[in-house]
Motif scaffolding. Sequence first.
Motif, PDB file in Angstrom:
ATOM      1  N   ASP A 153       0.801  -1.320  -0.363  1.00 33.23           N
ATOM      2  CA  ASP A 153      -0.041   0.302   0.224  1.00 33.23           C
ATOM      3  C   ASP A 153       1.026   1.241  -0.348  1.00 33.23           C
ATOM      4  N   LEU A 154       1.994   1.244   0.572  1.00 28.62           N
ATOM      5  CA  LEU A 154       2.590   2.098   0.891  1.00 28.62           C
ATOM      6  C   LEU A 154       3.062   2.771  -0.906  1.00 28.62           C
ATOM      7  N   PHE A 155       3.856   1.337  -1.340  1.00 27.23           N
ATOM      8  CA  PHE A 155       4.475   2.026  -2.428  1.00 27.23           C
ATOM      9  C   PHE A 155       3.614   2.173  -3.766  1.00 27.23           C
ATOM     10  N   ARG A 156       2.120   1.567  -3.486  1.00 24.89           N
ATOM     11  CA  ARG A 156       1.594   1.880  -4.611  1.00 24.89           C
ATOM     12  C   ARG A 156       0.545   3.561  -4.658  1.00 24.89           C
ATOM     13  N   GLY A 157       1.117   4.022  -3.481  1.00 25.68           N
ATOM     14  CA  GLY A 157       0.403   5.320  -3.278  1.00 25.68           C
ATOM     15  C   GLY A 157       1.263   6.525  -3.653  1.00 25.68           C
ATOM     16  N   ALA A 158       2.975   5.458  -3.787  1.00 25.44           N
ATOM     17  CA  ALA A 158       3.482   6.849  -3.916  1.00 25.44           C
ATOM     18  C   ALA A 158       3.865   6.577  -5.907  1.00 25.44           C
ATOM     19  N   GLY A 159       2.905   5.577  -6.366  1.00 25.52           N
ATOM     20  CA  GLY A 159       2.913   5.395  -7.748  1.00 25.52           C
ATOM     21  C   GLY A 159       3.733   4.366  -7.920  1.00 25.52           C
ATOM     22  N   PHE A 160       4.283   3.300  -7.400  1.00 21.64           N
ATOM     23  CA  PHE A 160       5.429   2.536  -7.868  1.00 21.64           C
ATOM     24  C   PHE A 160       4.184   1.151  -8.275  1.00 21.64           C
ATOM     25  N   GLU A 161       4.769   0.440  -9.013  1.00 19.16           N
ATOM     26  CA  GLU A 161       4.019  -0.779  -9.271  1.00 19.16           C
ATOM     27  C   GLU A 161       4.622  -2.246  -8.265  1.00 19.16           C
ATOM     28  N   SER A 162       4.022  -2.685  -8.322  1.00 19.69           N
ATOM     29  CA  SER A 162       4.529  -4.021  -7.174  1.00 19.69           C
ATOM     30  C   SER A 162       5.244  -4.842  -8.011  1.00 19.69           C
ATOM     31  N   VAL A 163       6.744  -6.068  -7.828  1.00 25.49           N
ATOM     32  CA  VAL A 163       7.219  -6.755  -9.161  1.00 25.49           C
ATOM     33  C   VAL A 163       7.640  -8.193  -8.252  1.00 25.49           C
ATOM     34  N   LEU A 215      11.307  -9.207   5.271  1.00 23.10           N
ATOM     35  CA  LEU A 215      10.250  -8.862   3.830  1.00 23.10           C
ATOM     36  C   LEU A 215      11.742  -8.432   2.739  1.00 23.10           C
ATOM     37  N   GLN A 216      11.263  -9.735   1.459  1.00 18.53           N
ATOM     38  CA  GLN A 216      11.985  -9.116   0.081  1.00 18.53           C
ATOM     39  C   GLN A 216      11.397  -8.647  -1.056  1.00 18.53           C
ATOM     40  N   SER A 217      11.519  -7.802  -1.315  1.00 16.67           N
ATOM     41  CA  SER A 217      10.637  -7.002  -2.870  1.00 16.67           C
ATOM     42  C   SER A 217      11.676  -5.954  -3.075  1.00 16.67           C
ATOM     43  N   LYS A 218      10.695  -6.052  -4.729  1.00 21.85           N
ATOM     44  CA  LYS A 218      10.874  -5.304  -5.298  1.00 21.85           C
ATOM     45  C   LYS A 218       9.912  -4.760  -5.959  1.00 21.85           C
ATOM     46  N   PHE A 219      10.561  -3.130  -6.224  1.00 22.16           N
ATOM     47  CA  PHE A 219       9.102  -2.023  -6.680  1.00 22.16           C
ATOM     48  C   PHE A 219       9.641  -1.119  -7.664  1.00 22.16           C
ATOM     49  N   ARG A 220       8.789  -0.907  -8.716  1.00 21.63           N
ATOM     50  CA  ARG A 220       8.990   0.029 -10.228  1.00 21.63           C
ATOM     51  C   ARG A 220       8.644   0.824 -10.538  1.00 21.63           C
ATOM     52  N   ARG A 221       8.819   1.615 -10.500  1.00 22.58           N
ATOM     53  CA  ARG A 221       8.388   2.689 -11.458  1.00 22.58           C
ATOM     54  C   ARG A 221       7.725   2.391 -12.319  1.00 22.58           C
ATOM     55  N   PRO A 222       7.045   2.889 -12.612  1.00 25.23           N
ATOM     56  CA  PRO A 222       5.675   2.716 -14.788  1.00 25.23           C
ATOM     57  C   PRO A 222       6.980   3.300 -15.388  1.00 25.23           C
ATOM     58  N   ASP A 223       6.836   2.939 -16.598  1.00 18.98           N
ATOM     59  CA  ASP A 223       7.245   4.091 -17.367  1.00 18.98           C
ATOM     60  C   ASP A 223       6.153   4.949 -18.010  1.00 18.98           C
ATOM     61  N   GLN A 224       6.854   5.980 -18.734  1.00 15.64           N
ATOM     62  CA  GLN A 224       6.275   6.858 -19.311  1.00 15.64           C
ATOM     63  C   GLN A 224       5.024   6.467 -19.984  1.00 15.64           C
TER      64      GLN A 224
END
Length: 301
Positions: free
Chosen positions: A255-265, A288-297
Amino acid sequence: MALSKQDDTANVVLPGEEPKDGLPCLTPPVQSKTSTGRTLNEKEMEKLTGDQTLVSDFKQMKLEKEAQKNWDLFYKRNTTNFFKDRHWTTREFEELKVCLEFEAQKLVLLEAGCGVGNCIFPLLEEDLNIFVYACDFSPRAVEFVKQHSLYCAERCSAFQCDLTKDDLRGNVPVGCVDVATLIFVLSAIHPDKMQQALDNIYRVLKPGGIILFRDYGLYDHAMMRFKAGNKLGENFYVRQDGTRSYFFSKELLADLFRGAGFESVTNEYVLRETVNKKEGLCVPRVFLQSKFRRPDQLQGS
């Protein structure tokens, strides 16, 4: 980014694990990655439900005000000797090895919360074709980074930064970072300010850039060791030295990363268990081990 008095084994650390909690490394750990976290037994559940008294508002405000001072004092006491070098990062995160595969490819890395360089210097020592921006809350930690024999301005730029209020764009060009690391860092930030830290990193990542995350998970043994009087809020505690630690569920993290605009990998628990049969001691660790991605423009944007 869980601390009663440090014991003699505090600096013995499992691969990929932080030693700040004073927890011993026993027999080789059994590790698994899973989508579900750790289940508490009845005694542990009673302990948690019985510990509802929070540190006073006055002390909590003092801890927040003195957060930088407390981390600076931590590095004054321990210098560069406390945390072990993180030689495990390229094993766990293949994104840090991409420059080994293509000689001409240069990786721009941001280590947010670099401490004294336990992550970046093993990478630089491998002579990877990378440039590292490294920042930390503690001015003293940043000075230790700059004094390291492998530090040079051609490959690394270290600077002091409060991720929750200091704009990274003052030291890092907009949209230049391929990979950012948040390794045992977000847990040390007050939950009300975590979103600001993620927004800050988002602005300097390239479209398609990745954040590599590893931190304390909900019901980690370090969380269960806290005694009454150390609780600041839900899953948030203060150590004896004034530094703080939050323990994440994967749902809250997403939820935190989604709120900042990231996509979950990827977003999963790492469960480790070490057992000392002679002492009858079981140490269940949860990360917790995770990867989050900034979406492509978007095209045309």
